[in-house]
Design a protein around this motif. Structure first.
Motif, PDB file in Angstrom:
ATOM      1  N   GLY A   1       0.797  -1.222   0.000  1.00  0.00           N
ATOM      2  CA  GLY A   1       0.000   0.000   0.000  1.00  0.00           C
ATOM      3  C   GLY A   1       0.822   1.261   0.000  1.00  0.00           C
ATOM      4  O   GLY A   1       0.309   2.360  -0.206  1.00  0.00           O
ATOM      5  N   ARG A   2       2.139   1.163   0.200  1.00  0.00           N
ATOM      6  CA  ARG A   2       2.974   2.360   0.289  1.00  0.00           C
ATOM      7  C   ARG A   2       3.648   2.611  -1.042  1.00  0.00           C
ATOM      8  O   ARG A   2       4.284   1.721  -1.600  1.00  0.00           O
ATOM      9  CB  ARG A   2       4.023   2.139   1.375  1.00  0.00           C
ATOM     10  CG  ARG A   2       4.711   3.395   1.805  1.00  0.00           C
ATOM     11  CD  ARG A   2       5.070   3.333   3.259  1.00  0.00           C
ATOM     12  NE  ARG A   2       5.903   2.161   3.537  1.00  0.00           N
ATOM     13  CZ  ARG A   2       6.844   2.128   4.443  1.00  0.00           C
ATOM     14  NH1 ARG A   2       7.100   3.175   5.152  1.00  0.00           N
ATOM     15  NH2 ARG A   2       7.521   1.025   4.676  1.00  0.00           N
ATOM     16  N   GLU A   3       3.538   3.847  -1.551  1.00  0.00           N
ATOM     17  CA  GLU A   3       4.154   4.169  -2.847  1.00  0.00           C
ATOM     18  C   GLU A   3       5.665   4.324  -2.662  1.00  0.00           C
ATOM     19  O   GLU A   3       6.136   5.252  -2.009  1.00  0.00           O
ATOM     20  CB  GLU A   3       3.541   5.459  -3.396  1.00  0.00           C
ATOM     21  CG  GLU A   3       4.217   5.976  -4.655  1.00  0.00           C
ATOM     22  CD  GLU A   3       4.238   4.973  -5.798  1.00  0.00           C
ATOM     23  OE1 GLU A   3       3.159   4.604  -6.300  1.00  0.00           O
ATOM     24  OE2 GLU A   3       5.344   4.553  -6.182  1.00  0.00           O
ATOM     25  N   LEU A   4       6.420   3.418  -3.241  1.00  0.00           N
ATOM     26  CA  LEU A   4       7.867   3.406  -3.040  1.00  0.00           C
ATOM     27  C   LEU A   4       8.559   4.585  -3.707  1.00  0.00           C
ATOM     28  O   LEU A   4       9.580   5.066  -3.236  1.00  0.00           O
ATOM     29  CB  LEU A   4       8.462   2.104  -3.595  1.00  0.00           C
ATOM     30  CG  LEU A   4       8.051   0.814  -2.884  1.00  0.00           C
ATOM     31  CD1 LEU A   4       8.741  -0.377  -3.525  1.00  0.00           C
ATOM     32  CD2 LEU A   4       8.392   0.891  -1.406  1.00  0.00           C
ATOM     33  N   GLN A   5       7.998   5.059  -4.813  1.00  0.00           N
ATOM     34  CA  GLN A   5       8.678   6.136  -5.538  1.00  0.00           C
ATOM     35  C   GLN A   5       8.709   7.417  -4.724  1.00  0.00           C
ATOM     36  O   GLN A   5       9.541   8.285  -4.967  1.00  0.00           O
ATOM     37  CB  GLN A   5       7.987   6.401  -6.877  1.00  0.00           C
ATOM     38  CG  GLN A   5       8.109   5.233  -7.827  1.00  0.00           C
ATOM     39  CD  GLN A   5       7.397   5.519  -9.126  1.00  0.00           C
ATOM     40  OE1 GLN A   5       7.969   6.050 -10.061  1.00  0.00           O
ATOM     41  NE2 GLN A   5       6.124   5.161  -9.179  1.00  0.00           N
TER      42      GLN A   5
END
Lengths: 305, 346, 319
Positions: B91-95
């Protein structure tokens, strides 16, 4: 390796090409193209120019309007730079600049001769050892290893102790230090060439030992030999200066850069400028030769060997 | 403080029952070379569920390693450009993460196993230390406890005489053992996602099977998701849940691994399977090779990248095909397949 | 481990043998009759013959060599032709000064080399790296005696901060001793740090490019830890291996530096003995110098084998 009837009837002077594209042939023919590449880089140009300057000075300084380097004039001892003596005078009133130039000439001469001697003996014994293999190789290499184990300066001093001092003896000392280095380099280069197919082909075509060694092994070792020449060139300049500094090299009254520095040391408080010239001359020459060695190394690496 | 206990194994579940852990959409990687811009990965999209094993298969040069390294932020070629619509982990946007924030995830949430364990292990540190250091980097664990855990892991991974082995160095171990050590050191801090770049390619076939079992066992025990890159589709079919096929930087087929193996949807996949030498085939039979070769990465065609080599080429192939359904949960990017189903069903 | 140690030890034997032959050659190559030196210039022919016989000079050369070797192994190198003292007592008297200088020089070189190597490797290809590269090139080109002289010029003559030569032995005044040690040690350091710096830089850069560093990153290890355990530990190898080679060259530099700074050590002794034709002293100092180099190389190799087993297995093709 494809043995066509062509190759069997090929005249012996034509070069063989192995699977890696390395051509055997005369040593000189292999040197032309790299020479051109040597001076293509900025560093190469600078190094070559620097060396040229030194050679010109060493050979032609007599043409310059300078006082004779051995002209003694006790009335002008240890004077600083002036119009008549651009770098001042030494303890005998002799012109320092002309002595430096003369010293450069002597240095170049001694170095060149000792490099040549070391190169000829080292390369031939190196190739011979690599090709012969077995106990010949082992004995030769052990002897050379022992020489290499001694620190170069100390070995040079030892040789000077045995055979005496002076320019001629310095040449021998330097050659003794340099020969094992060349031998080693050439031997490892040859050892990596020997397994290649073109050697095997040459043997089966009935090539004599000498032929194989000098027509095939030698030309392909030119690269490492060239690098080592430049490296040893720098080395020999430093070592000769060191020997002269210690009083074991070029003997007075002949001018030597190291010897001048030794004297300068004594007069440091009263004539500090004396020490600048000779040291700078040595340093710049060595710098030039080291830069040359780098360039040569770059070139031989790029040939993919 | 000791490492947390391993959670109980999950019952095997189908894709839809799994919560999505890694969600990648529209990932492209390119980097400049003297010959032009190389597009190593083009518009790749895939998902991995928790505890799911996703295989990525393709030839050398298809971009599979680059894809993995892009997700793991381990690409360091000069001038490399990574663009993606979405790279979400749990669920966490890595970018959106800075390098430092991302670095904290490494080992703890997301870990990598590399192909060649020989040079990927520190030659001057004992393997026990190398396994323990991952743990110590993420939990406050004493050195003694970390070493004990390292030994435990080695035992878990089937390394005989683990206690003594943990004091040895990488060069003293065989290839198979080294790979196990690599895996152990990667999972020591219990990451939820393991990215494996051809972990068994450099190993003997017999040793291979052991490592595969090992990873599957770890997935069962830790509910760890695995992305496993290989060029060996039949192998992946034996243990991966789903498999994605890559060609020329694109994902061209995705589906349950056994299904893709039995009934491939894309002509390339068909060719890939046919070209594998079968032990059972009649002696003297010819190998079927696919004509042509991979297009040059500096010059990928605008349409379907496989078109030039495809026996079924049509005019419409000059345009890049969308994903079409082969079967429920199985899609391939080829105009040959029926229209209608949209590409969302991956 | 013992096996490797004894193998290494055996490797030194041929070298030592040849060196001993060279040393013996120095002794015998001296022009004139050694017995003359011992007996004195005014000795009668009978006395001379007796002395010759006593010295074993009428024996075949290889017998003389064996005798000499036997004596040498017991530490008996005969007597100085000049001063009459035993060579061993002369050498022992001068040895400490040389040891202090050599050690100090190595330390300075190692410290400078490490600092410059680390800094250069931090940002390879950058301005600092290029500057350091230039510095090492220049340092390699400058002869030891010139840098020594220039340092004296600056710090002794102009600034008068430091003495230009040997002041006192440590027992007589440690402060004065150290202040006189500084310039010669720095001279040596300046001339011999480049090899260390280059090898460390090269080693660090190569280690940094290795796959295991990527593994360390992928595990989320702390960057400083990664540098210490992955990059530095592996990258320092070439530099450590070069210690033996640098030490050898440094000994040559010590001889020269002792001359520049009037440092009363073995180097000065050797040079003056050559000038005086005092060959007994010359060959003993030569032997000692080579022995020291061989010993240091041996110790470095063994230490590396203990500390870092993998390096033992990589081909020691540098020898």
């Amino acid at each position: 390796m494809k043995m066509t009837s062509d190759s069997l009837t090929r005249p012996e002077s034509a070069p063989l090409v192995d699977d890696f594209g390395a051509a055997s042939g005369s040593v000189l023919s292999k040197m032309v193209a790299p020479m051109r590449r040597l001076v293509s880089s900025r560093k190469g140009k600078a190094a070559a120019a620097g060396l040229a300057v030194y050679v010109v000075i060493g050979l032609g300084w007599r043409l310059l309007p300078l006082p004779a380097p051995d002209y003694i004039d006790q009335t002008v001892r240890l004077r600083g730079p002036s119009a008549g003596h651009l770098l001042g005078t030494d303890e005998f009133g002799r012109d320092i600049l002309s002595r430096i130039f003369d010293g450069i000439g002597i240095t170049l001469g001694v170095s060149a001769i000792s490099i040549s001697v070391a190169l000829v003996i080292g390369v031939s014994t190196g190739i011979f050892a690599a090709y012969s293999g077995g106990w010949v190789d082992a004995v030769l290499m052990r002897a050379y290893d022992a020489l290499l184990a001694m620190p170069d300066m100390i070995l040079a001093i030892a040789v000077a102790a045995i055979i005496g001092t002076g320019a001629r003896d310095a040449i021998v000392a330097l050659a003794v230090v340099g020969t094992p280095q060349f031998a080693r380099i050439v031997r490892s280069s040859c050892l990596s060439e020997l397994p290649k197919t073109y050697i095997e082909a040459s043997v089966s075509l009935g090539g004599s030992r000498a032929r194989i060694m000098f027509r095939h092994l030698l030309p392909n070792s030119v690269g490492p030999i060239a690098v080592q020449t430049a490296i040893f060139g720098a080395f020999s300049v430093l070592m000769l200066a060191g020997l002269s500094f210690l009083g074991l090299g070029v003997q007075p009254p002949a001018p030597s850069l190291g010897g001048m520095l030794s004297t300068a040391r004594q007069y440091l408080a009263t004539a500090p400028w004396y020490a600048v010239g000779p040291g700078l001359a040595i340093a710049l020459l060595v710098l030039t030769l080291n830069a040359l060695a780098d360039c040569v190394r770059d070139i031989t690496d790029r040939r993919g060997r | 403080m000791t490492a947390p206990p391993l959670p109980p194994p999950l019952p095997s579940a189908s894709t839809s029952a799994r919560e999505t852990l890694l969600d990648v959409a529209g990932l492209s990687v390119s980097f400049p070379t003297p010959d032009g811009s190389v597009r190593a990965v083009v518009d790749a999209s895939f998902e991995v569920g928790r505890g799911e094993i996703l295989g990525i298969v393709g030839e050398s040069g298809s971009g599979k390693t680059t894809l993995l390294m892009a997700v793991a932020r381990l690409l360091d070629a000069p001038g490399v450009r990574v663009e993606a619509e979405r790279v979400c982990l749990g669920g966490r946007e890595l970018q959106a993460l800075s390098d430092r924030e991302f670095h904290r995830l490494r080992g703890a949430e997301l870990s990598v196993v590399f192909q060649d364990a020989t040079s990927a292990l520190n030659p001057t540190a004992t393997i026990g230390r190398q396994i323990g250091e991952t743990l110590r980097a993420h939990r406050s664990v004493s050195r003694k406890a970390a070493t004990a855990e390292a030994v435990r892991l080695l035992e878990l991974l089937g390394v005989p005489d683990a206690a003594r082995r943990s004091d040895s160095y990488a060069h003293e171990l065989s290839g198979g053992l080294r790979q196990r050590v690599m895996i152990a050191s990667a999972i020591a801090a219990r990451p939820s996602l393991l990215l494996a770049d051809e972990p068994t390619t450099a190993l003997d076939v017999t040793v291979q099977a052991g490592v595969v079992d090992l990873v599957v066992g770890l997935r069962d025990a830790l509910n760890m998701a695995v992305v496993w890159i290989s060029h060996d589709l039949p192998l992946l079919a034996t243990f991966a849940d789903r498999v994605a096929v890559m060609y020329a930087g694109r994902i061209i087929e995705v589906g349950p691994s056994q299904r893709v193996f039995d009934t491939p949807g894309h002509p390339y996949t068909v060719g890939l399977l046919e070209s594998i030498p079968q032990v059972k085939s009649a002696a003297g039979g010819r190998l079927t090779a696919m004509p042509g070769s991979l297009p040059s990465p500096t010059d990928y065609p605008t349409g379907c990248p496989f078109a030039d080599r495809c026996a079924f080429r049509m005019d419409v192939c000059a345009e890049m095909p969308t994903f079409r359904s082969v079967a429920p949960g199985h899609v391939a990017a080829c105009w040959l397949l029926d229209e209608g189903r949209d590409s969302g069903d991956r | 481990m013992i096996g490797y140690g004894s193998k290494r030890l055996l490797q030194t034997v041929p070298t030592l043998f040849i060196v001993s032959v060279v040393s013996f050659a120095i002794l015998r190559a001296a022009p004139g009759n050694p017995a003359q030196y011992v007996a004195g210039l005014t000795a009668t022919p009978q006395v001379l013959a007796a002395v010759s016989h006593r010295m074993g000079l009428d024996q075949p050369l290889y017998v003389q060599y064996v005798r000499w070797l036997g004596d040498a192994l017991q530490g008996n190198f005969g007597h100085s032709y000049v001063s009459g003292r035993t060579v061993s007592s002369l050498i022992l008297a001068k040895l400490p000064a040389t040891i202090y200088l050599a050690v100090a020089g190595m330390v300075v070189a190692a410290v400078m080399g490490t600092i410059f190597g680390l800094v250069a490797a931090a940002r390879p290809g950058g301005r600092v790296d290029s500057a350091i590269s230039l510095l090492t090139s220049v340092s390699l080109a400058i002869p030891t005696f010139w840098s020594g002289i220039l340092l004296i010029l600056l710090f002794s003559v102009r600034l008068n901060w430091l003495p230009s030569g040997f002041m006192s032995s440590p027992s007589q005044g440690i402060g004065a001793f150290f202040s006189s040690l500084i310039l010669p040690a720095v001279t040596l350091g300046l001339n011999y740090f480049p090899v260390f710096a280059r090898f460390l830089r090269g080693g660090l850069l190569e280690a940094r490019g290795q796959p295991y560093v990527r593994t360390a990153v992928s595990k989320g290890l702390d960057p400083w830890y990664t540098f210490r355990v992955y990059v530095l530990r592996n990258g320092i190898q070439p530099m450590l291996t070069s210690i033996g080679m640098v030490f050898g060259r440094l000994l040559g530099g010590v001889v020269i530096t002792e001359s520049v700074f009037s440092w009363p050590g073995l180097g000065s002794l050797m040079v003056t003995s050559i000038g005086n034709r005092d060959y007994a002293v010359v060959q003993a100092s030569l032997l000692l110098a080579v022995l020291a180099v061989v010993l240091v190389n041996l110790v470095v190799d063994l230490a590396q084998a203990i500390v870092d087993p993998p390096s033992r297995l990589t081909a020691r093709s540098m020898t």
